[in-house]
Design an enzyme around this catalytic site. Structure first.
Site, mmCIF file in Angstrom:
data_model
loop_
_atom_site.group_PDB
_atom_site.id
_atom_site.type_symbol
_atom_site.label_atom_id
_atom_site.label_comp_id
_atom_site.label_asym_id
_atom_site.label_seq_id
_atom_site.Cartn_x
_atom_site.Cartn_y
_atom_site.Cartn_z
ATOM 1 N N ILE A 141 -7.894 0.718 -5.314
ATOM 2 C CA ILE A 141 -6.568 0.457 -5.984
ATOM 3 C C ILE A 141 -5.444 0.867 -4.887
ATOM 4 O O ILE A 141 -5.726 1.774 -3.861
ATOM 5 C CB ILE A 141 -6.692 1.259 -7.266
ATOM 6 C CG1 ILE A 141 -6.732 2.683 -7.082
ATOM 7 C CG2 ILE A 141 -7.510 0.867 -8.245
ATOM 8 C CD1 ILE A 141 -6.618 3.645 -8.463
ATOM 9 N N ASP A 142 -4.338 0.420 -5.091
ATOM 10 C CA ASP A 142 -3.157 0.918 -4.190
ATOM 11 C C ASP A 142 -2.817 2.056 -4.148
ATOM 12 O O ASP A 142 -3.128 3.024 -5.053
ATOM 13 C CB ASP A 142 -1.917 0.221 -4.797
ATOM 14 C CG ASP A 142 -2.181 -1.413 -4.551
ATOM 15 O OD1 ASP A 142 -3.108 -2.150 -4.083
ATOM 16 O OD2 ASP A 142 -1.453 -2.347 -5.546
ATOM 17 N N MET A 143 -2.455 2.667 -2.868
ATOM 18 C CA MET A 143 -1.938 3.811 -2.531
ATOM 19 C C MET A 143 -1.050 4.370 -3.644
ATOM 20 O O MET A 143 -1.451 5.404 -4.143
ATOM 21 C CB MET A 143 -1.065 4.046 -1.473
ATOM 22 C CG MET A 143 -0.644 5.245 -0.904
ATOM 23 S SD MET A 143 0.167 5.371 0.838
ATOM 24 C CE MET A 143 1.722 4.747 0.121
ATOM 25 N N THR A 145 -0.929 3.473 -6.851
ATOM 26 C CA THR A 145 -1.496 3.293 -8.246
ATOM 27 C C THR A 145 -2.519 4.510 -8.468
ATOM 28 O O THR A 145 -3.069 4.956 -7.776
ATOM 29 C CB THR A 145 -2.184 1.896 -8.306
ATOM 30 O OG1 THR A 145 -1.392 0.796 -8.109
ATOM 31 C CG2 THR A 145 -2.918 1.653 -9.509
ATOM 32 N N ARG A 242 0.600 -6.562 -9.753
ATOM 33 C CA ARG A 242 1.913 -6.448 -9.315
ATOM 34 C C ARG A 242 2.602 -7.715 -8.898
ATOM 35 O O ARG A 242 3.804 -8.133 -9.290
ATOM 36 C CB ARG A 242 2.044 -5.565 -7.997
ATOM 37 C CG ARG A 242 1.740 -4.139 -8.298
ATOM 38 C CD ARG A 242 1.349 -3.452 -6.846
ATOM 39 N NE ARG A 242 2.629 -2.930 -6.176
ATOM 40 C CZ ARG A 242 2.456 -2.656 -4.941
ATOM 41 N NH1 ARG A 242 1.240 -2.397 -4.248
ATOM 42 N NH2 ARG A 242 3.587 -2.717 -4.320
#
Length: 306
Positions: A141-143, A145, A242
């Site tokens: 998962i994104d930094m 998130t 996103r």
């Protein structure tokens, strides 16, 4: 060695081969056009199965084949970083990743990552399928998130979970706050996602070179200028929620990459949380779900919006 094939679109007509690759494939490890110029010079790039020079001008429909060399991996050191462990057994653990933590080491993030933390916690008990840089990591998962993330302790578990992800049978449910008031109570966004043709750090709706992506959404609560929503991923592309929400005019609150990022709150990136992950356990073969509570900053915004 990794091979990738791409097809130039009408928007790429007349573009230099090296420029096209540097813009489209920056995620593959290059920070400049020189990386791809070397690949081209070394014969690792062909256009329609024929080697071309870096200044070759593309035509719509050209098929570009790129052979990426295996990356040189450097040892990753265990670090005593606290982990919020939601579930753990002999095969895997599910952690609640905090905001600002990168999942695995990469350019600019050599330490302080989730991998550094789980290497310390699990010692030698991590799957090795993704190599030295990403031990145990089966998805990301994104930094900025937060939320639930599976880490595998052995190769058998890794393969079993990876197959479920590939078959889209893992339940991944997110919570997010988006800008604007979303009209429909429920909906599905189905639009392919690929690298942005100009801005290298961004993904974009890309029907020509993108990968199939499906996001289901549900409105939980509407406010004056924002909407609290739940998302369920059918696929798991980079920045999927996103990009999809921005594409329909409702970017995530605080997302500086896909919106202006302006908000009345001091935020570190998008307001997005991986609430729940459900999967079949690799040993028991029983379905299980793990839920990560909303972070405090997220709860505070919801209180303020009421």
């Amino acid at each position: 060695m990794r091979i990738e094939n791409f097809e130039a679109g009408t928007e790429n007509e007349g573009e230099r081969l090296d420029k096209y690759l540097s813009l489209l494939l920056s995620e593959s490890g290059a920070q400049s056009r020189s990386f791809f110029q070397k690949l081209i010079k070394d014969g690792q790039v062909t256009v329609n199965a024929v080697p071309q020079k870096a200044n070759y001008r593309l035509n719509a429909g050209d098929v570009i084949r790129v052979a990426f060399p295996d990356p040189a991996e450097t040892p990753i050191l265990p670090e005593d970083i606290p982990l919020d462990i939601l579930y753990e057994d002999e095969d895997l653990l599910v952690v609640n990743k905090p905001k600002g933590m990168v999942v695995h080491p990469s350019a600019g993030h050599a330490s302080g990552t989730l991998v550094n933390a789980v290497m310390y916690h699990c010692k030698d008990s991590l799957s090795g399928i993704n190599g030295e840089v990403r031990p145990g990591i089966v998805h990301r998962i994104d930094m900025d998130t937060t939320g639930s993330l599976i880490v595998c302790k052995n190769d058998e578990s890794h393969l079993f979970i990876a197959e479920q992800i590939k078959e889209h049978s893992v339940c991944r449910r997110y919570r997010g706050i988006v800008c604007g008031v979303v009209g429909a109570d429920t909906g599905t966004i189905e639009a392919s996602i690929g690298r942005h043709p100009v801005e290298r750090k961004k993904m974009a709706i890309n029907e020509t070179n993108g990968r199939h992506a499906v996001t289901h959404y549900r409105v939980l609560e509407r406010f004056l200028r924002y909407t609290y929503m739940e998302f369920e991923l059918e696929t798991g592309r980079t920045h999927q929620i996103r990009v999809h929400m921005a594409s329909i005019g409702h970017p995530l609150l605080g997302d500086t990459l896909y919106s202006s990022g302006k908000s009345p709150y001091r935020l570190q990136g998008q307001t997005l949380h991986a609430l729940l992950i459900g999967f079949i356990h690799p040993r028991t073969r029983a379905y299980m779900e793990v839920t990560a509570p909303l972070p405090e900053y997220f709860e505070k915004i919801l209180r303020d919006l009421h």
